[in-house]
Design an enzyme around this catalytic site. Structure first.
Site, PDB file in Angstrom:
ATOM      1  N   ASP A   1       0.058  -6.815   2.855  1.00  0.00           N
ATOM      2  CA  ASP A   1      -0.736  -6.031   3.809  1.00  0.00           C
ATOM      3  C   ASP A   1      -2.230  -6.306   3.629  1.00  0.00           C
ATOM      4  OD1 ASP A   1      -1.037  -4.343   5.971  1.00  0.00           O
ATOM      5  OD2 ASP A   1      -0.914  -2.499   4.796  1.00  0.00           O
TER       6      ASP A   1
ATOM      7  N   LYS B   1      -4.536   9.728  -4.074  1.00  0.00           N
ATOM      8  CA  LYS B   1      -3.541   9.473  -3.027  1.00  0.00           C
ATOM      9  C   LYS B   1      -2.323  10.327  -3.328  1.00  0.00           C
ATOM     10  CE  LYS B   1      -1.093   5.709  -0.659  1.00  0.00           C
ATOM     11  NZ  LYS B   1      -0.895   4.239  -0.599  1.00  0.00           N
TER      12      LYS B   1
ATOM     13  N   ILE C   1      -9.616  12.545   3.173  1.00  0.00           N
ATOM     14  CA  ILE C   1     -10.211  11.382   3.825  1.00  0.00           C
ATOM     15  C   ILE C   1      -9.316  10.876   4.944  1.00  0.00           C
ATOM     16  CG2 ILE C   1     -11.010   9.016   3.485  1.00  0.00           C
ATOM     17  CD1 ILE C   1     -11.582   9.764   0.567  1.00  0.00           C
TER      18      ILE C   1
ATOM     19  N   GLY D   1       1.663  10.480   7.789  1.00  0.00           N
ATOM     20  CA  GLY D   1       2.984  11.001   7.453  1.00  0.00           C
ATOM     21  C   GLY D   1       2.929  11.919   6.243  1.00  0.00           C
ATOM     22  N   MET D   2       3.696  11.587   5.207  1.00  0.00           N
ATOM     23  CA  MET D   2       3.766  12.399   4.008  1.00  0.00           C
ATOM     24  C   MET D   2       2.658  12.070   3.012  1.00  0.00           C
ATOM     25  SD  MET D   2       7.886  12.108   3.446  1.00  0.00           S
ATOM     26  CE  MET D   2       7.853  12.867   1.825  1.00  0.00           C
TER      27      MET D   2
ATOM     28  N   VAL E   1      -4.906  11.028   1.514  1.00  0.00           N
ATOM     29  CA  VAL E   1      -5.902  10.514   0.577  1.00  0.00           C
ATOM     30  C   VAL E   1      -7.074  11.488   0.538  1.00  0.00           C
ATOM     31  CG1 VAL E   1      -7.479   8.627   0.036  1.00  0.00           C
ATOM     32  CG2 VAL E   1      -5.221   8.124   0.997  1.00  0.00           C
TER      33      VAL E   1
END
Length: 281
Positions: A135, A41, A18, A22-23, A26
């Site tokens: 966040d 994830k 999806i 970076g590392m 998902v």
């Protein structure tokens, strides 16, 4: 690349990726035993020559925080798995996508208030565990098939009062359009920082526009720190006191916790809004 061979997770089949940052990736996946979709994830250590230890620890912490919280307005968690060169969190799948979609389509004020109520309940539970999410933004607010919301992505969450923080010294954590002044200043945070971010999301739900829309990162930061609280259009002015309290520059001038916010929402301008707060279901 055969994703099922790359990431072999017992009892689950990966369907498609999806997103990737970076590392971290998902995936949409399927439970082979229950035959239902889930989200996986994945943190892939083999994508980098050296493992980012802080990132790996934060990934584990995200799972531990999610595991500790069970609430209808928080994304469900199914488990944690460590494979060959990767770790993954198994999570609830949300067919409705995230809050950015209905915001782009346009929300009426009743629906915006109802969404704010659900998010206030979510943060009430989060903060009861002494966690600051850090966040809050539309992309981290997911929608179930029945239309209910769930807060997700605790990847940069922090436990209030803890002396440790798995970030680099001086690094600013969060999303610029929704960050509280104290986040920008890299100051100590508590639940009132999340309420500021929630205010920025609420403003966007009501108007379809971001609270501060400057074209550069530094100008966005300056606006959060110095510009007046954004004003709603005339027809939405009855909700301005809620925006004013949520997005006050100084934490002491905001709602001090979600109970104060919910009390203010209960006394919304017209009785029709009050019906949204009679039940928490």
């Amino acid at each position: 690349m055969n994703i099922n061979r790359t990431y072999s997770i017992p009892d689950y089949r990966l369907i498609k990726r999806i997103s990737q940052t970076g590392m971290s990736s998902v995936y949409l996946a399927e439970s082979l035993t229950q035959r239902k979709p889930i989200v996986v994830k994945i943190l892939d250590y083999e994508q980098e020559e050296t493992v980012d230890t802080a990132l790996a620890k934060r990934f584990e912490l995200e799972y531990e925080l999610l595991k500790a919280i069970e609430h209808p307005n928080i994304a469900g968690i199914y488990g944690y798995y460590e494979g060959n060169g990767f770790s993954c969190i198994l999570m609830e799948y949300f067919p409705g996508g995230n809050l950015s979609v209905p915001i782009a389509s346009g929300l009426d004020s009743f629906r915006a208030i109802n969404y704010l109520r659900q998010l206030a309940f979510a943060l009430e539970e989060v903060h009861s565990h002494n966690i600051v999410h850090r966040d809050i933004k539309p992309r981290n607010i997911l929608i179930r098939e029945d239309g209910t919301l769930a807060l997700s992505d605790f990847g940069i969450a922090r436990i209030m009062g803890k002396s440790f923080d798995l970030t680099l010294q001086g690094m600013i954590m969060g999303s610029p359009y929704y960050m509280s002044p104290e986040q920008i200043n890299n100051s100590e945070l508590d639940q009132r920082s999340d309420l500021y971010s929630l205010g920025a999301v609420f403003y966007e739900m009501l108007t379809g526009k971001k609270a501060y829309r400057e074209e550069t990162l530094m100008k966005i930061f300056y606006a959060h720190l110095n510009d007046p609280v954004p004003q709603l259009p005339v027809l939405l002015q009855p909700f301005q006191p809620i925006i004013d309290r949520l997005m006050a520059k100084r934490p002491k001038d905001r709602f001090q916790d979600t109970s104060e916010l919910l009390e203010a929402l209960y006394h919304c301008p017209t009785p029709v809004y009050r019906t949204a707060f009679l039940n928490r279901a």
